[in-house]
Design a protein around this motif. Structure first.
Motif, PDB file in Angstrom:
ATOM      1  N   ALA A 197       0.852  -1.194   0.000  1.00  0.00           N
ATOM      2  CA  ALA A 197       0.000   0.000   0.000  1.00  0.00           C
ATOM      3  C   ALA A 197       0.885   1.240   0.000  1.00  0.00           C
ATOM      4  O   ALA A 197       2.100   1.155   0.219  1.00  0.00           O
ATOM      5  N   SER A 198       0.274   2.402  -0.239  1.00  0.00           N
ATOM      6  CA  SER A 198       1.054   3.641  -0.371  1.00  0.00           C
ATOM      7  C   SER A 198       0.381   4.791   0.371  1.00  0.00           C
ATOM      8  O   SER A 198      -0.827   4.768   0.618  1.00  0.00           O
ATOM      9  N   CYS A 199       1.171   5.821   0.681  1.00  0.00           N
ATOM     10  CA  CYS A 199       0.674   6.967   1.448  1.00  0.00           C
ATOM     11  C   CYS A 199       1.458   8.221   1.102  1.00  0.00           C
ATOM     12  O   CYS A 199       2.660   8.163   0.836  1.00  0.00           O
ATOM     13  N   SER A 200       0.766   9.375   1.122  1.00  0.00           N
ATOM     14  CA  SER A 200       1.409  10.694   1.007  1.00  0.00           C
ATOM     15  C   SER A 200       0.950  11.560   2.170  1.00  0.00           C
ATOM     16  O   SER A 200      -0.260  11.735   2.377  1.00  0.00           O
ATOM     17  N   ALA A 201       1.890  12.127   2.913  1.00  0.00           N
ATOM     18  CA  ALA A 201       1.547  12.906   4.107  1.00  0.00           C
ATOM     19  C   ALA A 201       0.749  14.155   3.778  1.00  0.00           C
ATOM     20  O   ALA A 201      -0.069  14.613   4.594  1.00  0.00           O
ATOM     21  N   HIS A 202       0.955  14.721   2.591  1.00  0.00           N
ATOM     22  CA  HIS A 202       0.313  16.008   2.295  1.00  0.00           C
ATOM     23  C   HIS A 202      -1.189  15.882   2.047  1.00  0.00           C
ATOM     24  O   HIS A 202      -1.876  16.886   1.878  1.00  0.00           O
ATOM     25  N   LYS A 203      -1.721  14.664   2.067  1.00  0.00           N
ATOM     26  CA  LYS A 203      -3.164  14.477   1.942  1.00  0.00           C
ATOM     27  C   LYS A 203      -3.871  14.580   3.291  1.00  0.00           C
ATOM     28  O   LYS A 203      -5.091  14.613   3.351  1.00  0.00           O
ATOM     29  N   PHE A 204      -3.105  14.628   4.395  1.00  0.00           N
ATOM     30  CA  PHE A 204      -3.732  14.775   5.717  1.00  0.00           C
ATOM     31  C   PHE A 204      -2.985  15.814   6.556  1.00  0.00           C
ATOM     32  O   PHE A 204      -2.676  15.617   7.719  1.00  0.00           O
ATOM     33  N   HIS A 205      -2.703  16.949   5.907  1.00  0.00           N
ATOM     34  CA  HIS A 205      -2.140  18.131   6.564  1.00  0.00           C
ATOM     35  C   HIS A 205      -0.698  17.934   7.033  1.00  0.00           C
ATOM     36  O   HIS A 205      -0.227  18.599   7.957  1.00  0.00           O
ATOM     37  N   GLY A 206       0.001  17.023   6.354  1.00  0.00           N
ATOM     38  CA  GLY A 206       1.429  16.853   6.560  1.00  0.00           C
ATOM     39  C   GLY A 206       2.196  17.498   5.421  1.00  0.00           C
ATOM     40  O   GLY A 206       1.617  18.119   4.521  1.00  0.00           O
ATOM     41  N   PRO A 207       3.516  17.348   5.409  1.00  0.00           N
ATOM     42  CA  PRO A 207       4.344  18.017   4.398  1.00  0.00           C
ATOM     43  C   PRO A 207       4.371  17.266   3.070  1.00  0.00           C
ATOM     44  O   PRO A 207       4.292  16.036   3.023  1.00  0.00           O
ATOM     45  N   LYS A 208       4.497  18.031   1.992  1.00  0.00           N
ATOM     46  CA  LYS A 208       4.780  17.436   0.688  1.00  0.00           C
ATOM     47  C   LYS A 208       6.203  16.867   0.722  1.00  0.00           C
ATOM     48  O   LYS A 208       7.056  17.375   1.432  1.00  0.00           O
ATOM     49  N   GLY A 209       6.423  15.820  -0.057  1.00  0.00           N
ATOM     50  CA  GLY A 209       7.758  15.232  -0.097  1.00  0.00           C
ATOM     51  C   GLY A 209       8.000  14.199   0.970  1.00  0.00           C
ATOM     52  O   GLY A 209       9.135  13.792   1.207  1.00  0.00           O
TER      53      GLY A 209
END
Length: 391
Positions: A197-209
């Motif tokens: 599975a995969s995740c991006s922090a910037h989708k829940f008010h975290g940083p891009k990158g």
């Protein structure tokens, strides 16, 4: 001009707590996590604390969490390594996937000769699990199923627990792009036998990158970025310590407020659906995005009953940031593949898609302002249409 932000599926604003946590790391914990001295080991401890935090959320082992730069990198790593290192010769996927999955699958077809099987969605954007099961049983080739958990344009849910069980029964690997759903709902990978599975922090008010990949232990997956032993040798390179800490803080905040935030966002979404239906005659909704139980609460895919390819710019000029589809497809001359799967030619020709995406920061007053702007644009369209008819 007061700005209204309704494009949270593309990215979310950083919370102040996340910014403070990241700044603290940049000021104090600047050591390289691979260094053996105390400054390096302090940075390493921060990373491992977040790894355990993510693992606890997913009911997984810390060794199964691999930090990356984003969901796109995670999806690339998983799909390419499955082909290059695990011997996958066949991928079952959908034309509704995010571009980072769709284009990676096509790349593997061109470069490695992988057979690609597409499941065709129905008009609501759902996949027939009987069709998936038939496809699983059709070939003896080593197969990977790659299907997203929540669609980034319609919010449609896939029953990943059932899909994972089907894949396990048929000895097939299962990867799910969980970028839109991660940290917006409870997740238990001890009960969902998916492999990746995969995740991006910037989708829940975290940083891009900053993001991560979930890689089931003993899967045999190998890294595609080589040159060091970082991240269990699956992702070489010096870790983004402040980004990982930001991800951890954003996840902590999201989970602490999950129940309250979901209730708020569901209320906002319901209000938006009802307001659009009451104020704009002929409006409709794509997929299951207007259904409370059928889609992610943060996404609403709207189909306006008039053609206006400039609507995004017009709303931006009124101070409203919004999308006509996936952020990765913005500026495209033709509709997204998702909408092409769901709509017929007449609908595509005579209507305008709009993706409204919410967060816990969204207010009903902001929805009211959007409605007023849309009504103005619709009224202008009706006047122009009448004048054209009378010529």
């Amino acid at each position: 001009m007061d700005r209204i932000y309704l494009d949270n599926a593309a990215t979310t604003p950083l919370s102040e707590e996340v910014i403070d946590a990241m700044v603290g790391v940049m000021k104090t914990n600047y050591g390289n996590p691979s260094s053996t001295h105390s400054l390096g080991q302090e940075a390493k401890v921060l990373i491992e604390n977040v790894r355990r935090q993510v693992a606890d959320y997913l009911h997984a082992s810390p060794s199964e969490i691999i930090f990356t730069s984003c969901g796109t990198e995670s999806n690339n790593m998983i799909i390419k390594s499955c082909v290059n290192h695990l011997g996958v010769e066949r991928i079952i996927t959908s034309p509704m996937e995010h571009k980072c999955v769709a284009e990676t699958v096509i790349d593997m077809k061109k470069r490695k000769g992988v057979e690609v099987v597409y499941l065709r969605p129905n008009r609501k954007g759902d996949h027939d699990l009987a069709e998936l099961e038939a496809a699983l049983k059709k070939s003896d080739k080593k197969t990977l199923v790659s299907l997203m958990h929540a669609n980034n344009e319609t919010g449609n849910f896939l029953d990943i627990k059932k899909v994972a069980a089907l894949c396990k029964e048929n000895n097939v690997l299962f990867h799910s792009d969980t970028v839109q759903s991660m940290a917006h709902m409870e997740m238990d990978f001890s009960e969902i036998p998916l492999d990746f599975a995969s995740c991006s922090a910037h989708k829940f008010h975290g940083p891009k990158g900053s993001g991560f990949a979930f890689v089931r232990k003993a899967s045999g997956l190998k890294g595609i970025i080589t040159g060091g032993p970082q991240e269990r040798s699956l992702r070489a390179g010096t870790e983004n310590v402040c980004g990982i800490v930001g991800l951890g803080k954003a996840l902590e905040i999201a989970l602490n407020n999950l129940e309250k935030d979901i209730l708020h966002i569901k209320d906002i979404k319901k209000y938006a659906v009802e307001s659009l239906q009451n104020e704009i005659e002929g409006v409709s909704f794509n997929g299951r995005s207007a259904e409370e139980d059928g889609s992610l609460c943060t996404v609403l895919s709207v189909l306006l009953p008039f053609k206006d390819p400039m609507i995004g710019l017009k709303l931006d000029m009124k101070g409203i940031a919004i999308s006509q589809g996936s952020a990765c497809s913005s500026g495209a001359a033709k509709p997204s593949m998702v909408l092409m799967m769901l709509l017929d030619e007449e609908e595509l020709e005579h209507s305008t898609p709009l993706r409204i995406s919410f967060s816990h920061l969204t207010t009903k007053a902001e929805i009211d302002a959007l409605l007023e702007s849309l009504k103005e644009i619709a009224a202008t369209f009706q006047i122009e249409k009448a004048n054209s008819t009378h010529r």
